[in-house]
Design a protein around this motif. Structure first.
Motif, PDB file in Angstrom:
ATOM      1  N   LEU A 129       2.366  -5.290   0.907  1.00  0.00           N
ATOM      2  CA  LEU A 129       3.354  -4.456   0.230  1.00  0.00           C
ATOM      3  C   LEU A 129       3.943  -5.165  -0.988  1.00  0.00           C
ATOM      4  O   LEU A 129       4.247  -4.520  -2.003  1.00  0.00           O
ATOM      5  N   ASP A 186      12.048   4.623   1.293  1.00  0.00           N
ATOM      6  CA  ASP A 186      11.012   5.610   1.626  1.00  0.00           C
ATOM      7  C   ASP A 186       9.845   4.947   2.353  1.00  0.00           C
ATOM      8  O   ASP A 186       9.288   5.518   3.303  1.00  0.00           O
ATOM      9  N   THR A 187       9.470   3.758   1.912  1.00  0.00           N
ATOM     10  CA  THR A 187       8.380   3.035   2.576  1.00  0.00           C
ATOM     11  C   THR A 187       8.761   2.669   4.003  1.00  0.00           C
ATOM     12  O   THR A 187       7.949   2.794   4.938  1.00  0.00           O
TER      13      THR A 187
END
Length: 245
Positions: A129, A186-187
């Motif tokens: 990420l 959101d992730t």
């Protein structure tokens, strides 16, 4: 990096790192600015930590002092200069090893690669990420600048010193930071909805070791053993000061 402070050993390790970097075949034009930024940042860190503070060499039995830095009173000695140069070479070696990871591995394969090496899946996915976040942040940065210019605000225009230019970047950094935080939330929500961390993770792609991979891992493992033994039996974990200094 392995805790080796003997400059002769560090130079040998730097050569190994540069050979590894050279094998990646990265065009220098693609990373010229990155090298300039990296070397500049490393130099600043080394000067501040090694020369100005001098904490690393104050505990040595013998210090060959050249002069004292005005106001600070920090001694500049043969030991502090040697430590600074050794630390600079160590950082350059780290950069040389790190660049192939950033430029030669597809972002989608980073998490899979680290997981295949046996790194815990949460840490591997976190690295994945992180590498995905950097290019997306660069895109958001450019889009924010374009949006402000459409509204008649040019953050790069006008005259003034660094502080004034920094103040002009506030309308850019504020929405950029807010968008980054919102995107991170959101992730996190998407990962929670998919039950991340509740069980063993599976990966869509599967990587297989070949002969080159095994040879490379074995070579670096052997290097780790050799340097560790040299620290124990030859004292390469201590600073080595060249006699001419």
């Amino acid at each position: 990096m392995i805790p080796a402070w003997d400059g002769r050993l560090v130079v040998a390790m730097l050569i190994v790192a540069l050979l590894y970097y050279r094998s990646a075949g990265i065009p220098f034009g693609s990373v010229r600015r990155n090298w300039i930024f990296g070397l500049t940042f490393i130099t600043i860190v080394v000067v501040v930590n090694s020369v100005l503070t001098g904490d690393r060499v104050r505990g040595m039995a013998t210090i060959h002092t050249y002069f004292l830095i005005p106001i600070l009173g920090t001694p500049v000695s043969a030991e502090s200069l040697t430590y600074a140069m050794t630390q600079w070479l160590r950082y350059v070696a780290m950069v040389a090893v790190g660049f192939p990871i950033a430029w030669c591995i597809a972002p989608n394969d980073l998490g899979v690669s680290f997981a295949r090496l046996g790194i815990p899946e949460k840490f591997a996915f976190g690295l994945d990420l992180t590498f995905r976040f950097v290019p997306s942040l660069a895109v958001d940065y450019q889009q924010t600048i374009d949006a402000q210019r459409v509204r008649g605000y040019d953050p790069g225009g006008g005259k003034g010193g660094p502080l004034k230019r920094l103040r002009r970047m506030v309308p850019i950094l504020t929405p950029l930071t807010m968008n980054a935080i919102a995107g991170a939330e959101d992730t996190i929500d998407a990962m929670d909805l998919r039950g991340f961390g509740t069980g063993k993770r599976t990966w869509l792609r599967h990587l297989q070791f070949d002969a080159v991979d095994r040879l490379l891992i074995a070579a670096f493992a052997l290097l780790l053993v050799v340097v560790t033994l040299s620290n124990v039996f030859l004292g390469t974990g201590a600073i080595w000061v060249p006699p001419p200094l």
